[in-house]
Every structure is written in C-alpha cells, then in structure tokens.
Enzyme design. Structure first.
Site, PDB file in Angstrom:
ATOM      1  N   GLU A 177      15.344 -22.344  71.304  1.00 51.96           N
ATOM      2  CA  GLU A 177      16.284 -21.234  71.491  1.00 51.96           C
ATOM      3  C   GLU A 177      15.445 -20.088  72.053  1.00 51.96           C
ATOM      4  OE1 GLU A 177      19.510 -23.248  69.393  1.00 51.96           O
ATOM      5  OE2 GLU A 177      19.338 -21.715  70.931  1.00 51.96           O
ATOM      6  N   CYS A 207      19.049 -11.779  70.584  1.00 47.81           N
ATOM      7  CA  CYS A 207      18.919 -12.592  71.804  1.00 47.81           C
ATOM      8  C   CYS A 207      20.249 -12.736  72.526  1.00 47.81           C
ATOM      9  CB  CYS A 207      18.410 -13.968  71.436  1.00 47.81           C
ATOM     10  SG  CYS A 207      19.555 -14.790  70.340  1.00 47.81           S
TER      11      CYS A 207
HETATM   12  N1  NAD Z   1      17.968 -18.114  71.819  1.00 49.39           N
HETATM   13  C1  NAD Z   1      18.017 -17.656  70.578  1.00 49.39           C
HETATM   14  O1  NAD Z   1      18.833 -18.105  69.740  1.00 49.39           O
HETATM   15  C2  NAD Z   1      17.049 -16.570  70.170  1.00 49.39           C
HETATM   16  C3  NAD Z   1      17.220 -15.990  68.918  1.00 49.39           C
HETATM   17  C4  NAD Z   1      16.346 -14.956  68.536  1.00 49.39           C
HETATM   18  C5  NAD Z   1      15.308 -14.539  69.373  1.00 49.39           C
HETATM   19  N2  NAD Z   1      15.167 -15.142  70.570  1.00 49.39           N
HETATM   20  C6  NAD Z   1      14.102 -14.678  71.470  1.00 49.39           C
HETATM   21  O2  NAD Z   1      12.895 -14.416  70.722  1.00 49.39           O
HETATM   22  C7  NAD Z   1      12.172 -13.348  71.347  1.00 49.39           C
HETATM   23  C8  NAD Z   1      11.823 -12.289  70.316  1.00 49.39           C
HETATM   24  O3  NAD Z   1      11.129 -12.888  69.252  1.00 49.39           O
HETATM   25  P1  NAD Z   1       9.526 -12.859  69.197  1.00 49.39           P
HETATM   26  O4  NAD Z   1       8.999 -11.640  69.871  1.00 49.39           O
HETATM   27  O5  NAD Z   1       9.096 -13.148  67.806  1.00 49.39           O
HETATM   28  O6  NAD Z   1       9.156 -14.122  70.113  1.00 49.39           O
HETATM   29  P2  NAD Z   1       7.688 -14.688  70.361  1.00 49.39           P
HETATM   30  O7  NAD Z   1       7.870 -15.806  71.297  1.00 49.39           O
HETATM   31  O8  NAD Z   1       6.728 -13.614  70.683  1.00 49.39           O
HETATM   32  O9  NAD Z   1       7.218 -15.269  68.915  1.00 49.39           O
HETATM   33  C9  NAD Z   1       8.030 -16.197  68.246  1.00 49.39           C
HETATM   34  C10 NAD Z   1       7.170 -16.996  67.289  1.00 49.39           C
HETATM   35  O10 NAD Z   1       6.292 -17.800  68.041  1.00 49.39           O
HETATM   36  C11 NAD Z   1       4.962 -17.671  67.548  1.00 49.39           C
HETATM   37  N3  NAD Z   1       4.060 -17.952  68.670  1.00 49.39           N
HETATM   38  C12 NAD Z   1       3.704 -17.116  69.663  1.00 49.39           C
HETATM   39  N4  NAD Z   1       2.885 -17.750  70.544  1.00 49.39           N
HETATM   40  C13 NAD Z   1       2.744 -19.031  70.086  1.00 49.39           C
HETATM   41  C14 NAD Z   1       2.020 -20.189  70.527  1.00 49.39           C
HETATM   42  N5  NAD Z   1       1.281 -20.182  71.637  1.00 49.39           N
HETATM   43  N6  NAD Z   1       2.093 -21.329  69.798  1.00 49.39           N
HETATM   44  C15 NAD Z   1       2.840 -21.368  68.660  1.00 49.39           C
HETATM   45  N7  NAD Z   1       3.545 -20.312  68.178  1.00 49.39           N
HETATM   46  C16 NAD Z   1       3.495 -19.161  68.890  1.00 49.39           C
HETATM   47  C17 NAD Z   1       4.917 -16.261  67.022  1.00 49.39           C
HETATM   48  O11 NAD Z   1       3.859 -16.083  66.099  1.00 49.39           O
HETATM   49  C18 NAD Z   1       6.298 -16.146  66.369  1.00 49.39           C
HETATM   50  O12 NAD Z   1       6.274 -16.734  65.080  1.00 49.39           O
HETATM   51  C19 NAD Z   1      13.097 -12.799  72.419  1.00 49.39           C
HETATM   52  O13 NAD Z   1      12.731 -13.332  73.678  1.00 49.39           O
HETATM   53  C20 NAD Z   1      14.478 -13.336  72.041  1.00 49.39           C
HETATM   54  O14 NAD Z   1      15.333 -13.494  73.152  1.00 49.39           O
HETATM   55  C21 NAD Z   1      16.017 -16.141  71.002  1.00 49.39           C
HETATM   56  O1  6OH Z   2      18.922 -12.800  68.023  1.00 47.46           O
HETATM   57  C1  6OH Z   2      19.519 -13.849  68.161  1.00 47.46           C
HETATM   58  C2  6OH Z   2      20.478 -14.338  67.255  1.00 47.46           C
HETATM   59  C3  6OH Z   2      20.757 -15.660  67.266  1.00 47.46           C
HETATM   60  C4  6OH Z   2      21.766 -16.150  66.427  1.00 47.46           C
HETATM   61  C5  6OH Z   2      21.849 -17.476  66.126  1.00 47.46           C
HETATM   62  O2  6OH Z   2      20.908 -18.338  66.469  1.00 47.46           O
HETATM   63  C6  6OH Z   2      22.988 -17.959  65.384  1.00 47.46           C
HETATM   64  O3  6OH Z   2      23.964 -17.195  65.218  1.00 47.46           O
HETATM   65  O4  6OH Z   2      22.928 -19.127  64.938  1.00 47.46           O
END
Ligand code: NAD
Ligand code: 6OH
Length: 486
Positions: free
Chosen positions: A254, A288
């Site tokens: 995700e 997100c």
């Molecule tokens: N699609 C969805 O449902 C969804 C939901 C929530 C957040 N997001 C996305 O998440 C991002 C924000 O969250 P964030 O800043 O924590 O994301 P991030 O990718 O910086 O970090 C996410 C996790 O990955 C870990 N991580 C980072 N580099 C890694 C590597 N090389 N190997 C293994 N683990 C690693 C981090 O420590 C953290 O636990 C935004 O881009 C947002 O769009 C998507």
């Molecule tokens: O910031 C993103 C929120 C995501 C929400 C879900 O993954 C969900 O509603 O299951």
C-alpha cells in the site's frame, strides 16, 4: 519518559546491542520515549519464535479456536480503548476526536472482520469426468503462508498495522511487525493485549528501528520471512521489493498517492466543500487517501475556492486534548521541513497562495512543535511539483475544468493511482467518471467510508495487490489443490 522495548516470543526485550533511539513529541519536540533498536540478533530471534509458533500450539489450532482468540483480541482492544487513544495521540499529536472517531476504532474492527471472513469463506471443489467414466474430484484447501513481515508507516499507525496483522493471524500465519520509528507505541500495547488474551507466544512479534541498515532492512531481507506486507512511500516499496526478491517472497504493498478531488457544478455545494476539506486536511493532511489535487467545474470555481479558504482558516491548532482544538502538527520536524520545502517551491513556481503557506504562531512550548498552516494554492500548471509529487501535508492545489473528459484526463495524469473523491448529484455521470479514473478506490459524494470487506489497494505506483475481505486471503494464504480419483 516511556521505555519501549521489542516484543519477541511473548517477552518485552531490549536490543542485545543496547542501542536505543529517541521519539520526540510532534507537539513540542520534547523527547517522550526511548525505544530499543532491534538488530540482526533480535530479528533472528523473532523469526525463530514466529516459526516455532507456526509449528507449535498456534499451528495446531482449529479455525474456530483461532477465530475465538482474535475476537478476544478485538474485545481487549475495546476494553483498553483509552490506552490506545492516549498512546497514538502521544506518537502523532493528532486531536483526540481523530483517534476516537477514525483511527482507533479500526483496531478492533480489523481483527473482527477477518475472523468472520475465515470462519465463513468456502474453498473450491470441482467434479471432473475421466475416460473410465468414474470421474475425479478436485478440491482446494487454504494453508497459511508462514512468517509474515509487516512494515508500517507513522500516519495511522494502529489502523494500518492491524489492517495487516488481523488477516495475517486470521489465516493462521505468525507476524513480525516493524512499526515506524515515529510511532511504536500502539504496536507495543498490542503485545500486552496478545499476552492478556492468551495468543500463543511467538505469534505476534514487534521489532523496532529504522529502515535501511536497521530493523526494517534486516526483517525484509531475512530468509526466514515468507512474505512481506508493507505500507509506506513508493520509493521505500521499491527497496523492499528488491529485498523480497532475494528468496522470491511475495509482497503486498500500500504505497503513496496524489489523489484528485473532482467537484462538478451540480454538486451539493456545502457537502462538497466539507468533503474536500476533510479529505485535504484530516490528520494534518497525513492520510494516503487524502486529496492534494482539487478540480472544480468552472461555474463554481471561485465560490468553491473562497468557501474552502474560509474553512481552512477556521481550524483551531492545539494539543490533542484542547477542547476547541481540531488540528494537530505534522509527525516530526523532519517531515515539517519536507512539507515547508513544497510550500516554498509552490511560490517559486508561481502559485497564488489562497491561504496558509507558512507556520502558525504557537504559544509556549508548542512553538517547538511541527506545526504548519493548512494551505491552498491556485494558478499552477499540471507540471508543477506540488501538483505532481506527494507532499503528505495539509495542502492542496485547486484548478477549474470545463468538461467531463477534461477532468478525467487531469485526474489520470499522475504516476499514482490510489483514490479519488467525486462530488456531483448526477449519479449516472458519477458512475461513468468513477469507472474511468485509474485508482483503486473511488468515493462518490463521500470520502474515507470504508467497508472492510471490499477490495482495497492502489494502482500504478500506489501499490501491489488488494486487501480487504476475501481479497486478503489471496496474500495471506496459499491454496493447495487435491485431486481424488473416484
Ligand atoms: N496506500 C496506503 O494505504 C497508505 C497508507 C498510509 C501511508 N501510505 C504512505 O506512507 C507514506 C508515509 O509513511 P512513512 O513516511 O512512514 O513511509 P516510509 O516509506 O518512509 O516508511 C514506512 C516504513 O518503512 C520502513 N522503511 C523505510 N525504509 C525501509 C527499507 N529500506 N527497508 C525496510 N523498511 C524500510 C520505515 O522504517 C517505516 O517503518 C506516504 O507515502 C503515504 O502515502 C500509504
Ligand atoms: O493514510 C492512509 C490510510 C489508509 C487507510 C486504510 O488502509 C484503510 O482504511 O484500511
């Protein structure tokens, strides 16, 4: 100050290396927790505990017994609801109403929905003809995939972690969770819940740390991890996919988004303003599924911009428990610098700043917090950085459109494909446009309404796979086919 440990084999443990790192409050940048940073030794121990549980008591449970335990987890989360609210508010600085109304209730729900799915979902069977006329029977059985690595983000920590742990455990797997370094609190609390409910030791494990050259990378590279489910930035997904490819592990991703909000002139105006406001600014824009690109049909464009400006200027900044506060800080100073860099870039690229664009004046210790103003821009081309790149803050760009085909093309002109929200009272058009926008989930005259049985996930650079209801079974189980000659 809170001491947060790893949770391995049912025990809270520090790191053999003694390494720890600080968590700072988003509200005032004070150090509020010291967290044990798991190293390779802790990841090895967690994999060993998870594998042992798979082949031990947990692996021997019937589906009904597993389901009963998961309902117990959901009920214990509900009983400790306030503890989870407090823990998540400490990590994120977000207002209490965001926790109690949106994010924390999903913790229990994410266990219950998948307990119900595995209890009721059938497997397939086929009767086939054979040359001797006696036929054969083919039937499928679902088996757990094994030890699942769960890597989580900081923006809705408990919701997003349980959205993965719920189905993983319901399907009979064991998990090793790596929470974000910015939000370890609720994953740790869930360890207490697992022990209290009697979930066998080693089923649920938590290793804290960072990504590269830390717990995240050690976990996703570990040969004892059978599959990896990840929520986070798209570029992180690329790194994790490379790690998963060593040993050919399946992934469920995700990822990021740059979601469009589409408002037609015939929309319920007030509902559309409220809906776009929520989708752009809830959780200080750190969602997100949130809207960072708004397209408004020209006849109502000026009126809509003014109405959204007034709502954005009406937010009340404050601590989570300030009764009149409805708006919190970003997660960290680092993330605030990223968002402010986009605020500067928008002006450099010629944006009209309708409102915001800077940092609010905050009283006392709050002046040290990661606060930014909710911000609205107009007047930029679709090639501008703030229109193309995910900012993940309380900001959006609004532009007018003149036709259905034009706005569909605008909405699809992005590398991402996560979500869209469409506002119109012409429902034939709503369904037509929804089917053409290249995203995983579209809301019509609504936003962030979630039926947990439905398919959830991103297209293009926003994700791989679908989770939700029976869709989660495709990732968290393997189907074996058995053919019986009759
Ligand atoms: N699609 C969805 O449902 C969804 C939901 C929530 C957040 N997001 C996305 O998440 C991002 C924000 O969250 P964030 O800043 O924590 O994301 P991030 O990718 O910086 O970090 C996410 C996790 O990955 C870990 N991580 C980072 N580099 C890694 C590597 N090389 N190997 C293994 N683990 C690693 C981090 O420590 C953290 O636990 C935004 O881009 C947002 O769009 C998507
Ligand atoms: O910031 C993103 C929120 C995501 C929400 C879900 O993954 C969900 O509603 O299951």
């Amino acid at each position: 100050m809170r001491q947060i440990q790893n949770f391995i084999g049912g025990e809270f443990v520090a790191a053999a290396s003694g390494k720890r790192f600080d968590k700072r409050s988003p509200l005032d940048n004070r150090v509020i927790a010291s967290i044990a940073e798991a190293g390779q030794a802790e990841i090895d121990a967690a994999v060993k505990a998870a594998r042992s549980a798979l082949h031990g008591e947990w692996g021997g449970l019937t589906t009904d017994q597993r389901v009963e335990l998961l309902y117990g987890v959901a009920n214990e989360i509900t009983r400790r609801f306030e503890d989870f609210v407090e823990a998540e508010m400490a990590d994120t600085g977000q207002p209490r109403h965001v926790m109690t109304n949106v994010f924390i209730p999903r913790g229990a729900a994410n266990f219950k929905v998948f307990a119900d799915v595995v209890k009721n979902v059938p497997t397939e069977a086929f009767q086939m003809a054979t040359p001797d006329g006696r036929g054969a029977l083919n039937y499928g059985i679902r088996v757990p995939k094994g030890v699942i690595g769960v890597v989580c983000p900081w923006n809705a920590p408990f919701l997003l972690m349980t959205w993965k742990v719920g189905p993983a455990l319901a399907c009979g797997n064991t998990v090793i969770v790596k929470p974000s370094e910015e939000a370890a609190n609720t994953a740790t609390l869930l360890g207490e819940v697992m022990n209290a409910v009697g979930v066998p030791k080693g089923v649920y494990n938590v290793v804290n740390g960072f990504g590269p050259d830390s717990a995240g990378e050690f976990l996703t590279r570990h040969p004892g991890v059978d599959a990896i489910t990840f929520t986070g930035e798209t570029r992180t997904g690329t790194a994790i996919m490379k790690a998963a490819s060593e040993g050919m592990r399946d992934v469920s991703f995700e990822l990021g988004g740059k979601n469009a909000g589409i408002v037609f002139a015939d929309a319920d105006f007030d509902a559309a303003v409220e809906g776009i406001f929520r989708s752009a600014f809830l959780n200080s824009g750190q969602v997100c599924l949130g809207t960072e690109r708004v397209y408004v049909e020209r006849p109502i464009f000026e009126r809509f911009v003014q109405a959204l400006k007034e709502k954005a200027e009406g937010v009340k900044f404050g601590r989570p428990d300030d009764h009149d506060a409805d708006y919190g800080p970003l997660i960290s100073q680092e993330h605030r610098q990223k968002v402010l860099s986009y605020y500067r870039k928008a002006v450099e690229e010629g944006a009209t700043v309708v409102t915001g664009g800077g940092v609010p004046q905050m009283p006392g210790a709050l002046a040290e917090g990661a606060w930014v103003e909710p911000t609205i821009w107009t007047g930029l081309p679709e090639t501008a950085s703030v229109v193309r790149e995910e900012i993940f803050g309380p900001c959006c760009h609004i532009r007018p459109f003149d036709s259905e085909n034009e706005v569909v093309a605008l909405a699809n002109d992005t590398d991402y494909g996560l979500s869209t929200t469409i506002w119109t009272t012409n429902l034939a058009r709503a369904h037509r446009v929804a089917a053409r926008v290249e995203v995983g989930i579209t809301w019509i005259n609504s936003w962030f309404l979630r039926d947990l049985r439905s398919a959830f996930g991103g297209s293009k650079q926003s994700g791989i796979g679908r989770e939700g209801g029976v869709h989660s079974l495709e990732f968290y189980t393997e189907t074996r086919n058995i053919c019986v000659k009759l």
